[in-house]
Design an enzyme around this catalytic site. Structure first.
Site: not given
Ligand SMILES: Nc1nc2c(c(=O)[nH]1)N[C@@H](CN(C=O)c1ccc(C(=O)N[C@@H](CCC(=O)O)C(=O)O)cc1)CN2
Length: 367
Positions: A108, A175, A152
């Site tokens: 982020k 969010d 988060q």
């Molecule tokens: N307040 C929030 N908490 C959480 C959210 C959210 O949207 N708001 N979502 C998830 C975690 N998350 C962001 O916070 C998130 C998860 C996954 C990815 C992502 O880009 N994943 C990649 C792999 C990344 C890696 O290499 O580890 C993919 O799938 O290609 C971004 C953000 C829970 N908490």
């Protein structure tokens, strides 16, 4: 024999998104997706959709789509900054020290830097109490220099995440998790902000012209963050609302659901957000299913012993699908991109409100 493009086009019901998409992908670098959009959807009896033994499933490329959207966010941000003099500012409230969660926060921060936003991380140790966190959120909610606030997730169990999220000013709830914003989705009205992962799923569906009207969609997982929200959105009737791609018949499954595989076998589309690696297996899916995988788990590679990321949907199942989102590189990257879009939207809204207030003051002075 029908081509894959025709098959995916038959899945879609109209081509109203083509011009929007062409604008987004004017460079045509989305390869296959661009080609799909060029094909006129042919409306035929869906019973005729048959996956040929030789078919190649389409990988729904979230990384590339995300890059394209980031470019447009950057352009719009530059424009907004030069007109308003305001730099959009995101605040992340985080409690704990989990490296996996911190890697999401880092994404982020990097995203904010790329598009020219200010980023603040308020990180607390687990001994912080709810009242202190509520005060911190109230402080940012009132600060005119903050445009977006997120908590988060997940939070440590002694902290009530619902209470914290509800305390965020809905105008800064980028969010989309406050009851004001989620309530609008439930009522089939446009919220200020749609939660980022469901919004990302919608973007992928729109980009690849996947329409859900009349389809049976099985959603696994019932969190506000993903499952319950996407299930509500896609079952709505309003196809003209840009935040809604509706008309689906939805089965929402969770850990107490029985006969999960029976439901999966009749699914035209599966959206899985459980975090249970490999939960959805090839043998329980029908040919030509569309697979949207939101789960991310770490797993040891059997051959190399290296740790790799896997989704809820077993990778063997991809060969049976018409199209699928990979893990990594599918829905995940769009989660952060949609957050950035929400922050920009929030900044523009707050700017409009404040300039309207200035106008009102000017008018009342003139009266
Ligand atoms: N307040 C929030 N908490 C959480 C959210 C959210 O949207 N708001 N979502 C998830 C975690 N998350 C962001 O916070 C998130 C998860 C996954 C990815 C992502 O880009 N994943 C990649 C792999 C990344 C890696 O290499 O580890 C993919 O799938 O290609 C971004 C953000 C829970 N908490």
């Amino acid at each position: 024999m029908i081509s894959l493009q025709q098959r995916i086009s038959r899945f879609s019901l109209n081509c109203c998104n083509i011009s929007r998409f062409s604008r987004l992908f004017s460079t045509s670098s989305l390869g296959q997706a661009h080609k799909i959009q060029k094909t006129n959807p042919i409306q035929t009896n869906e019973q005729q959709i048959q996956v040929q033994p030789s078919h190649q499933p389409i990988k729904l490329n979230g990384t590339l789509l995300s890059k394209h959207i980031m470019e447009s966010i950057k352009k719009d941000t530059d424009n907004f900054k030069s007109r308003s003099g305001i730099t959009p500012h995101l605040v992340v409230i985080y409690v704990g020290d989990n490296p996996q969660i911190e890697s999401y926060i880092k994404m982020k921060r990097i995203g904010c830097e790329k598009v020219g936003f200010k980023f603040t991380l308020d990180k607390f140790t687990e001994d912080i109490n709810e009242d202190q966190l509520l005060k911190q959120i109230a402080y940012h909610s009132e600060d005119p220099n903050v445009n977006g606030i997120i908590v988060q997730l997940p939070l440590p169990s002694h902290i009530d995440s619902h209470k914290l999220i509800q305390s965020i000013d809905p105008k800064k709830d980028v969010d989309g998790l406050t009851s004001v914003n989620l309530g609008q989705i439930f009522l089939n009205k446009k919220p200020l902000f749609v939660p980022c992962t469901p919004l990302g799923i919608m973007e992928i569906m729109k980009a690849y012209n996947i329409k859900l009207q009349g389809k049976h969609v099985v959603v696994l997982g019932r969190s506000n963050l993903v499952g319950r929200t996407i299930a509500t959105m896609i079952s709505q009737k309003d196809m003209n609302n840009p935040s809604v791609l509706g008309g689906a018949t939805v089965t929402l499954l969770h850990k107490y659901s029985k006969n999960i595989n029976l439901h999966l076998r009749t699914a035209d589309v599966v959206i899985s957000a459980t975090g249970v690696a490999g939960l959805v297996k090839k043998e329980n899916l029908k040919n030509g299913v569309i697979l949207i995988d939101v789960g991310i788990s770490q797993q040891k590679d059997e051959k190399t012993g290296a740790i790799k990321l896997v989704g809820d949907i077993h990778s063997d199942a991809h060969s049976k699908s018409l199209a699928y989102t990979p893990v990594p590189g599918g829905v995940g990257p769009l989660t952060v991109t949609m957050l950035l879009r929400n922050v920009l939207k929030s900044s523009i809204l707050q700017y409009k409100i404040s300039s309207a207030n200035i106008d009102k003051k000017l008018k009342s002075t003139l009266n």
